[in-house]
Design an enzyme around this catalytic site. Sequence first.
Site, mmCIF file in Angstrom:
data_model
loop_
_atom_site.group_PDB
_atom_site.id
_atom_site.type_symbol
_atom_site.label_atom_id
_atom_site.label_comp_id
_atom_site.label_asym_id
_atom_site.label_seq_id
_atom_site.Cartn_x
_atom_site.Cartn_y
_atom_site.Cartn_z
ATOM 1 N N ASP A 139 0.447 -0.808 -0.445
ATOM 2 C CA ASP A 139 0.339 0.304 -0.065
ATOM 3 C C ASP A 139 0.322 1.473 0.051
ATOM 4 O O ASP A 139 0.836 2.252 0.294
ATOM 5 C CB ASP A 139 -0.923 0.223 1.228
ATOM 6 N N ASP A 145 1.356 8.223 -7.300
ATOM 7 C CA ASP A 145 0.603 8.759 -6.450
ATOM 8 C C ASP A 145 0.676 10.007 -5.950
ATOM 9 O O ASP A 145 -0.188 10.991 -5.551
ATOM 10 C CB ASP A 145 0.056 7.650 -5.316
ATOM 11 N N GLU A 168 -5.452 9.935 1.451
ATOM 12 C CA GLU A 168 -5.138 8.747 1.478
ATOM 13 C C GLU A 168 -3.395 9.079 1.827
ATOM 14 O O GLU A 168 -2.767 8.440 2.822
ATOM 15 C CB GLU A 168 -4.992 7.471 0.283
ATOM 16 N N GLU A 169 -2.733 10.262 1.285
ATOM 17 C CA GLU A 169 -0.999 10.537 0.889
ATOM 18 C C GLU A 169 -0.848 10.647 2.490
ATOM 19 O O GLU A 169 0.488 10.868 1.877
ATOM 20 C CB GLU A 169 -1.286 11.383 -0.512
ATOM 21 N N ASP A 187 -8.990 10.688 -2.500
ATOM 22 C CA ASP A 187 -8.216 9.675 -3.109
ATOM 23 C C ASP A 187 -7.715 10.170 -4.128
ATOM 24 O O ASP A 187 -8.307 9.385 -5.033
ATOM 25 C CB ASP A 187 -8.530 8.133 -2.846
ATOM 26 N N LEU A 189 -5.100 9.139 -6.101
ATOM 27 C CA LEU A 189 -5.274 7.771 -7.387
ATOM 28 C C LEU A 189 -5.522 6.483 -7.304
ATOM 29 O O LEU A 189 -4.389 5.490 -6.995
ATOM 30 C CB LEU A 189 -3.744 7.993 -8.000
ATOM 31 N N ASP A 190 -6.285 6.055 -6.790
ATOM 32 C CA ASP A 190 -7.308 4.462 -6.133
ATOM 33 C C ASP A 190 -6.455 3.859 -7.697
ATOM 34 O O ASP A 190 -6.829 4.303 -8.643
ATOM 35 C CB ASP A 190 -8.561 4.460 -6.279
ATOM 36 N N GLU A 350 -12.982 7.170 0.724
ATOM 37 C CA GLU A 350 -13.201 5.775 -0.029
ATOM 38 C C GLU A 350 -14.727 5.710 0.107
ATOM 39 O O GLU A 350 -15.750 6.195 -0.488
ATOM 40 C CB GLU A 350 -12.538 4.766 -0.069
#
Length: 413
Positions: A139, A145, A168-169, A187, A189-190, A350
């Site tokens: 992950d 990302d 998320e980053e 998010d 770049l999922d 998400e």
Amino acid sequence: MITTFLSTAQSFSYMLSTSTSLFHQFPTFPPKSQTLPSRTRLLQFYTPRMASISGFRVWSQIGQGDCSSSSSPGDNGFCSFMEYVGKRGLNVEDDLVILLYHIQYACKQIASLVASPFNYSLGKRSGLGSAAGSGSDRDSPKPLDIVSNEIILSSLQNSGKVAVMASEENDDPIWISDDGPYVVVTDPLDGSRNIDASIPTGTIFGIYKRLEELDNLPIEEKAMLNSLQSGTKLVAAGYVLYSSATILCTTFGSGTLAFTLDHSTGDFVLTKPSIKIPPRGQIYSVNDARYFDWPEGLRRYIDTVRQGKGKYPKKYSARYICSLVADLHRTLMYGGVAMNPRDHLRLVYEANPLSFIVEQAGGRGSDGKNRILSLQPVKLHQRLPLFLGSLEDMEELESYGNVQQKVNPGYEV
């Protein structure tokens, strides 16, 4: 064109040679206008244009088409995303229109980055560690990302309409402006770990109002509390699917609709003015390789529907891309259920935005027991099982009970 590609390649090469300062070396993409004080000025960017596609001349009547919910594309020309939010009368405030302009602009930049022939090296693991605290190299963020995250952050800063961004980053929310009226969770770049195989990826975002009652708190505290709002308080959410077409699917709390990027004009054009997920589908989307680790209830449900012995007397088919946005988009179009029964997906950026989109299309988002939007986040990177899909399929799935996979023997967490 050749000059542009060479310039891009040189920029990417430079970033890779200085990975420790990757965030700062990637050039930002400021929108054409950094200050957009009104809808009138905003919509001045969208004037009628003529495009040529495979020898046919196509008139894109941006600014002239009927964007009413009762019309369909082609009735009176095409309707752009910005025209829709600017003129449709959806109670979309001027500040939100401006924010949406910057978000869709950022997503166009990411779409170009994902499709670039120079993104191969950017898809490699950076070794920088996971910002989301997953404890798994699987992950851990990759440069692609991170660059996507920086593109979105830059656009939100340029908008002047965002108080805080949670991503998320980033370990913690980023406070942007004291007077920004909105909070954005994302998010960037999922599905990026599949980028080398050209598997579809996506950007997910949710938008909340800033909690003004928290303004007197320290920055770190009010940034976190603003980011941990319940999904019921979302004012808008969306995802952008980067695939054979680049599709922006969004909701403002009054239905779900989709726009497709017209590369000849650079506009997101309304292609699905009212998405209604079928009440029941015939597809389930899950990683079947973990079947023997599933709880008894989930195994019984899957065994039943794929044999055609459920409430819907047809055999279900498995379709699994391992890209959340792509699996969900197919489910919205055809019905069924997209799921990850493990405590794997993130509630804040998400599960909440995607559940809002699905509910507004007539479906349901659940953790296997509870409605996703009713859950109160307690941590920024809080994980949970996620089940999204058709209303009747979801009700049947939940009726089996014990569908959440709480153990992961033999697999990374």
